[in-house]
Design an enzyme around this catalytic site. Structure first.
Site, PDB file in Angstrom:
ATOM      1  CG  ASP A  38      48.593  37.879  49.789  1.00 20.84           C
ATOM      2  OD1 ASP A  38      47.605  38.575  50.054  1.00 20.84           O
ATOM      3  OD2 ASP A  38      49.521  37.575  48.960  1.00 20.84           O
ATOM      4  CG  ASP A  64      46.399  44.314  56.606  1.00 21.09           C
ATOM      5  OD1 ASP A  64      46.891  45.579  55.549  1.00 21.09           O
ATOM      6  OD2 ASP A  64      45.869  45.542  57.148  1.00 21.09           O
ATOM      7  CG  ASN A  91      53.033  40.801  43.805  1.00 19.56           C
ATOM      8  OD1 ASN A  91      52.516  41.584  42.430  1.00 19.56           O
ATOM      9  ND2 ASN A  91      52.404  40.635  44.349  1.00 19.56           N
ATOM     10  CE1 TYR A 160      44.679  48.217  40.675  1.00 17.35           C
ATOM     11  CE2 TYR A 160      44.905  48.596  37.877  1.00 17.35           C
ATOM     12  CZ  TYR A 160      45.359  47.475  39.741  1.00 17.35           C
ATOM     13  OH  TYR A 160      46.063  46.802  39.073  1.00 17.35           O
ATOM     14  CE  LYS A 164      49.021  48.618  41.792  1.00 17.11           C
ATOM     15  NZ  LYS A 164      49.473  47.822  42.517  1.00 17.11           N
TER      16      LYS A 164
END
Length: 255
Positions: A38, A64, A91, A160, A164
Site C-alpha cells: 500500500d 505505489d 485490491n 471512478y 472500474k
C-alpha cells in the site's frame, strides 16, 4: 468448502485497511505466505502489527501501484524470496479523496489519477506476475472492482465508475489471454461496505434518511463486511474455481 493455501505465495495490494487487510488476513489464516502493499505506511504498519500479534505470515511493503518500476521491483522481490507466485489480488483503488462534482469541473489530472490507481495498477501487477505464473503453469489473479463498474457510482465520480468498468474489461481480456497457461482471472464487484475512512465519511454524508434509502435498495436489507469480500476472493483463488475465469461476482447483498 475447505480452502487450503498452505505454502502458497499471495500478493495483496491496497492492504492498509478494509478489503485489502481482510483479504490478506484470510489468506494468511489459511496457510499462505502473504505479501501486502500500500502507499499508506501507517495503515500498512497496523496490518503488520495485527499479523504479528496473530502469528500470521504477512510481509508488508510500501508500493505505489501506479509506478510500473516499483511494481516490477516488488514482484521480483517476492518471487526471489519465495520462488513462486500463486495468487495476485489487485485490491488497490478508490477515489483518492475526490468527491462528486459536475462534469465540466473535472480536471485532466483528477481523471487520470483515478485511472492510474484503479486500472494502471492492476495492469502493471498482472504484467509483472504473468511470467512466473506462466512458468508454473498455474496462477490466480483476482481484481476488485465495484458495483460502480457495473452501473453507476453512488459518489457521482465519473472517473471512478469509468475506471472500474475498464478494470472489468481488463479482467475479461486477460482471462482469454492467460487461460491457456492455467491462469484464471476473475473480478469481485463489492457493493457499499463501510470498510475505511472514505466509506465512513460517505455513509455519514447520507444522513439517516439516505442511509435507510441505501439499505432499502439492498435485497438483504443490510450492509456487508470486508470479510464478505474476502470470502469471494478466496473462492476465486481456490482449486474449486479452477474452471471459472473471466467472471464478475457481485457481492452486494442483492440489487
Amino acid at each position: 468448502m475447505n480452502l487450503n493455501f498452505e505454502g502458497h505465495t499471495v500478493i495483496v495490494t491496497g492492504a492498509a485497511h478494509g478489503f485489502g487487510r481482510a483479504i490478506a488476513q484470510a489468506f494468511a489464516w489459511d496457510g499462505a505466505h502473504v505479501w501486502a502493499c500500500d502507499t499508506n505506511a501507517e495503515g500498512l504498519g497496523e496490518t503488520a502489527r495485527l499479523a504479528h500479534h496473530d502469528g500470521l505470515s504477512i510481509q508488508t511493503r510500501t508500493v505505489d501501484v501506479s509506478d510500473r518500476a516499483a511494481v516490477s521491483a516488488f514482484v521480483d522481490e517476492v518471487v526471489a524470496e519465495t520462488g513462486r507466485l500463486d495468487v495476485l489480488v489487485n485490491n488497490a483503488g478508490g477515489v483518492l479523496g475526490q468527491v462528486g462534482r459536475p462534469l465540466e469541473e473535472i480536471s485532466g489530472g483528477d481523471w487520470q489519477a483515478i485511472f492510474r490507481v484503479n486500472v494502471d495498477g492492476a495492469f502493471y501487477f498482472a504484467q509483472a506476475a504473468a511470467p512466473t505464473m506462466k512458468r508454473q503453469g498455474r496462477g490466480r489473479i483476482v481484481n476488485i472492482s465495484s458495483g460502480a463498474g457495473l452501473g453507476v457510482s453512488l459518489t457521482g465520480i465519473q472517473a471512478y465508475a469509468s475506471a472500474k468498468a475498464a478494470q472489468i474489461g481488463l479482467t475479461r481480456q486477460l482471462a482469454h489471454e492467460l487461460g491457456q497457461f492455467g491462469i484464471t482471472v476473475n473480478n469481485v464487484a463489492p457493493g457499499f461496505v463501510r470498510s475505511n475512512p472514505t466509506t465512513e465519511r460517505q455513509w455519514e454524508s447520507y444522513g439517516e434518511a439516505g442511509q435507510q434509502k441505501l439499505l432499502d435498495g439492498i435485497a438483504m436489507k443490510r450492509l456487508g463486511s470486508p470479510q464478505d469480500i474476502a470470502n469471494a476472493v478466496m473462492f476465486f483463488a481456490s482449486d474449486q474455481a479452477g474452471w471459472v475465469t473471466g467472471q464478475v461476482l457481485s457481492v452486494d447483498g442483492g440489487k
